[in-house]
Design a protein around this motif. Sequence first.
Motif, PDB file in Angstrom:
ATOM      1  N   THR A   1      -1.330  11.248  -9.908  1.00 22.81           N
ATOM      2  CA  THR A   1      -2.839  11.433  -9.578  1.00 22.81           C
ATOM      3  C   THR A   1      -3.152  12.849  -9.842  1.00 22.81           C
ATOM      4  O   THR A   1      -4.003  13.582 -10.497  1.00 22.81           O
ATOM      5  CB  THR A   1      -3.038  11.359  -8.045  1.00 22.81           C
ATOM      6  OG1 THR A   1      -2.774   9.889  -7.855  1.00 22.81           O
ATOM      7  CG2 THR A   1      -4.365  11.617  -7.506  1.00 22.81           C
TER       8      THR A   1
ATOM      9  N   LEU B   1       2.098   6.879  -6.968  1.00 23.40           N
ATOM     10  CA  LEU B   1       1.002   7.862  -7.352  1.00 23.40           C
ATOM     11  C   LEU B   1       1.439   9.170  -7.247  1.00 23.40           C
ATOM     12  O   LEU B   1       1.079  10.166  -8.051  1.00 23.40           O
ATOM     13  CB  LEU B   1      -0.366   7.596  -6.672  1.00 23.40           C
ATOM     14  CG  LEU B   1      -1.062   6.233  -7.371  1.00 23.40           C
ATOM     15  CD1 LEU B   1      -2.279   5.870  -6.411  1.00 23.40           C
ATOM     16  CD2 LEU B   1      -1.473   6.335  -8.754  1.00 23.40           C
ATOM     17  N   ALA B   2       2.171   9.612  -6.085  1.00 21.63           N
ATOM     18  CA  ALA B   2       2.265  10.844  -5.722  1.00 21.63           C
ATOM     19  C   ALA B   2       3.770  11.144  -6.274  1.00 21.63           C
ATOM     20  O   ALA B   2       3.972  12.480  -6.014  1.00 21.63           O
ATOM     21  CB  ALA B   2       2.340  10.961  -4.059  1.00 21.63           C
TER      22      ALA B   2
ATOM     23  N   ALA C   1      -4.466  -1.121  -4.221  1.00 22.28           N
ATOM     24  CA  ALA C   1      -4.158  -0.063  -3.313  1.00 22.28           C
ATOM     25  C   ALA C   1      -4.020   0.991  -4.309  1.00 22.28           C
ATOM     26  O   ALA C   1      -4.617   2.154  -4.171  1.00 22.28           O
ATOM     27  CB  ALA C   1      -2.936   0.147  -2.575  1.00 22.28           C
ATOM     28  N   LEU C   2      -3.620   0.931  -5.515  1.00 21.27           N
ATOM     29  CA  LEU C   2      -3.539   1.763  -6.945  1.00 21.27           C
ATOM     30  C   LEU C   2      -5.063   2.013  -7.176  1.00 21.27           C
ATOM     31  O   LEU C   2      -5.400   3.560  -7.424  1.00 21.27           O
ATOM     32  CB  LEU C   2      -2.817   1.378  -7.996  1.00 21.27           C
ATOM     33  CG  LEU C   2      -1.196   1.411  -8.014  1.00 21.27           C
ATOM     34  CD1 LEU C   2      -0.832   0.531  -9.260  1.00 21.27           C
ATOM     35  CD2 LEU C   2      -0.544   2.484  -7.771  1.00 21.27           C
ATOM     36  N   ASN C   3      -5.702   0.999  -7.258  1.00 17.92           N
ATOM     37  CA  ASN C   3      -7.178   1.292  -7.824  1.00 17.92           C
ATOM     38  C   ASN C   3      -8.089   2.082  -6.673  1.00 17.92           C
ATOM     39  O   ASN C   3      -8.955   2.657  -7.296  1.00 17.92           O
ATOM     40  CB  ASN C   3      -7.724  -0.150  -8.271  1.00 17.92           C
ATOM     41  CG  ASN C   3      -7.508  -0.745  -9.478  1.00 17.92           C
ATOM     42  OD1 ASN C   3      -7.466   0.144 -10.479  1.00 17.92           O
ATOM     43  ND2 ASN C   3      -6.922  -1.898  -9.587  1.00 17.92           N
ATOM     44  N   ALA C   4      -7.789   2.055  -5.449  1.00 16.87           N
ATOM     45  CA  ALA C   4      -8.446   2.467  -4.612  1.00 16.87           C
ATOM     46  C   ALA C   4      -8.246   4.059  -4.542  1.00 16.87           C
ATOM     47  O   ALA C   4      -9.051   4.796  -4.006  1.00 16.87           O
ATOM     48  CB  ALA C   4      -8.435   1.898  -3.105  1.00 16.87           C
ATOM     49  N   ARG C   5      -7.208   4.413  -5.245  1.00 20.43           N
ATOM     50  CA  ARG C   5      -6.817   5.850  -5.052  1.00 20.43           C
ATOM     51  C   ARG C   5      -6.566   6.601  -6.351  1.00 20.43           C
ATOM     52  O   ARG C   5      -6.779   7.844  -6.237  1.00 20.43           O
ATOM     53  CB  ARG C   5      -5.260   5.815  -4.489  1.00 20.43           C
ATOM     54  CG  ARG C   5      -5.363   5.567  -2.959  1.00 20.43           C
ATOM     55  CD  ARG C   5      -3.752   5.288  -2.534  1.00 20.43           C
ATOM     56  NE  ARG C   5      -3.801   5.084  -1.159  1.00 20.43           N
ATOM     57  CZ  ARG C   5      -4.029   3.916  -0.573  1.00 20.43           C
ATOM     58  NH1 ARG C   5      -4.591   3.024  -1.122  1.00 20.43           N
ATOM     59  NH2 ARG C   5      -3.874   3.818   0.669  1.00 20.43           N
ATOM     60  N   HIS C   6      -6.898   6.002  -7.671  1.00 16.61           N
ATOM     61  CA  HIS C   6      -6.529   6.478  -8.767  1.00 16.61           C
ATOM     62  C   HIS C   6      -7.198   5.855  -9.946  1.00 16.61           C
ATOM     63  O   HIS C   6      -7.240   4.310  -9.819  1.00 16.61           O
ATOM     64  CB  HIS C   6      -5.020   6.907  -8.937  1.00 16.61           C
ATOM     65  CG  HIS C   6      -4.691   7.535 -10.166  1.00 16.61           C
ATOM     66  ND1 HIS C   6      -5.130   8.880 -10.217  1.00 16.61           N
ATOM     67  CD2 HIS C   6      -4.311   6.984 -11.456  1.00 16.61           C
ATOM     68  CE1 HIS C   6      -4.354   9.096 -11.484  1.00 16.61           C
ATOM     69  NE2 HIS C   6      -4.066   8.305 -12.287  1.00 16.61           N
TER      70      HIS C   6
ATOM     71  N   GLU D   1       0.723  -1.091   0.137  1.00 19.55           N
ATOM     72  CA  GLU D   1       0.047   0.021  -0.087  1.00 19.55           C
ATOM     73  C   GLU D   1       0.861   1.188   0.151  1.00 19.55           C
ATOM     74  O   GLU D   1       0.497   2.048  -0.771  1.00 19.55           O
ATOM     75  CB  GLU D   1      -0.777   0.065   1.221  1.00 19.55           C
ATOM     76  CG  GLU D   1      -2.044   0.995   1.305  1.00 19.55           C
ATOM     77  CD  GLU D   1      -2.940   0.921   2.241  1.00 19.55           C
ATOM     78  OE1 GLU D   1      -3.477   2.015   2.678  1.00 19.55           O
ATOM     79  OE2 GLU D   1      -3.419  -0.090   2.620  1.00 19.55           O
ATOM     80  N   ARG D   2       2.055   1.346   0.878  1.00 22.88           N
ATOM     81  CA  ARG D   2       2.776   2.450   0.933  1.00 22.88           C
ATOM     82  C   ARG D   2       3.633   2.664  -0.538  1.00 22.88           C
ATOM     83  O   ARG D   2       3.565   3.806  -0.827  1.00 22.88           O
ATOM     84  CB  ARG D   2       3.665   2.364   1.892  1.00 22.88           C
ATOM     85  CG  ARG D   2       4.944   3.262   2.223  1.00 22.88           C
ATOM     86  CD  ARG D   2       4.358   4.691   2.347  1.00 22.88           C
ATOM     87  NE  ARG D   2       5.540   5.675   2.354  1.00 22.88           N
ATOM     88  CZ  ARG D   2       5.268   6.776   1.871  1.00 22.88           C
ATOM     89  NH1 ARG D   2       4.297   7.356   1.384  1.00 22.88           N
ATOM     90  NH2 ARG D   2       6.257   7.921   1.952  1.00 22.88           N
TER      91      ARG D   2
ATOM     92  N   GLU E   1       0.981   4.247  -2.977  1.00 21.82           N
ATOM     93  CA  GLU E   1       1.063   5.673  -2.633  1.00 21.82           C
ATOM     94  C   GLU E   1       2.161   6.472  -3.045  1.00 21.82           C
ATOM     95  O   GLU E   1       1.918   7.449  -3.712  1.00 21.82           O
ATOM     96  CB  GLU E   1       0.995   5.949  -1.077  1.00 21.82           C
ATOM     97  CG  GLU E   1      -0.201   5.296  -0.466  1.00 21.82           C
ATOM     98  CD  GLU E   1      -0.161   5.457   1.043  1.00 21.82           C
ATOM     99  OE1 GLU E   1       0.800   5.548   1.694  1.00 21.82           O
ATOM    100  OE2 GLU E   1      -1.335   5.043   1.684  1.00 21.82           O
TER     101      GLU E   1
END
Length: 145
Positions: free
Chosen positions: A67, A50-51, A112-117, A43-44, A47
């Motif tokens: 993102t 994406l950032a 985790a990627l799909n949950a954020r972007h 997950e980290r 993040e």
Amino acid sequence: MIALIQRVTRASVTVAGETIAAIDSGVLALVAAEPEDTPARAERLAERVLAYRIFADQAGRMNLGATTAGKAVLAVPQFTLAADTRRGNRPGFSTACAPDRAAGLFDDFVAALNARHTPIECGRFGADMQVELVNDGPVTFWLTA
């Protein structure tokens, strides 16, 4: 976990002659798991991918992450990133996570990627893949979580 990220103008993954994933401008993330990795590390790493600021802002500086810039991500499992290359002329893979566990960690990373972007595309774990890309810049970074 390890990700080798590249800013791309396009990238795709082909398996057995069929294109299974493709993006235009965005991030290609080659991802490997190591034995001590956990779902929290997956997950980290997602993040960070994406950032991580690899896209130009209006001033032309690398100041935007995928993102913020609205860019696609193509995630590709690549266990060879975890190879031990310290000695000799042949890589060792004792430093890579076992395949069954690594598959789950890659799935955690993609979730985790799909949950954020969006959009997120991905390669197929364990498949013989052909990855095609046009590296933009070139811009390439090694990230860990």
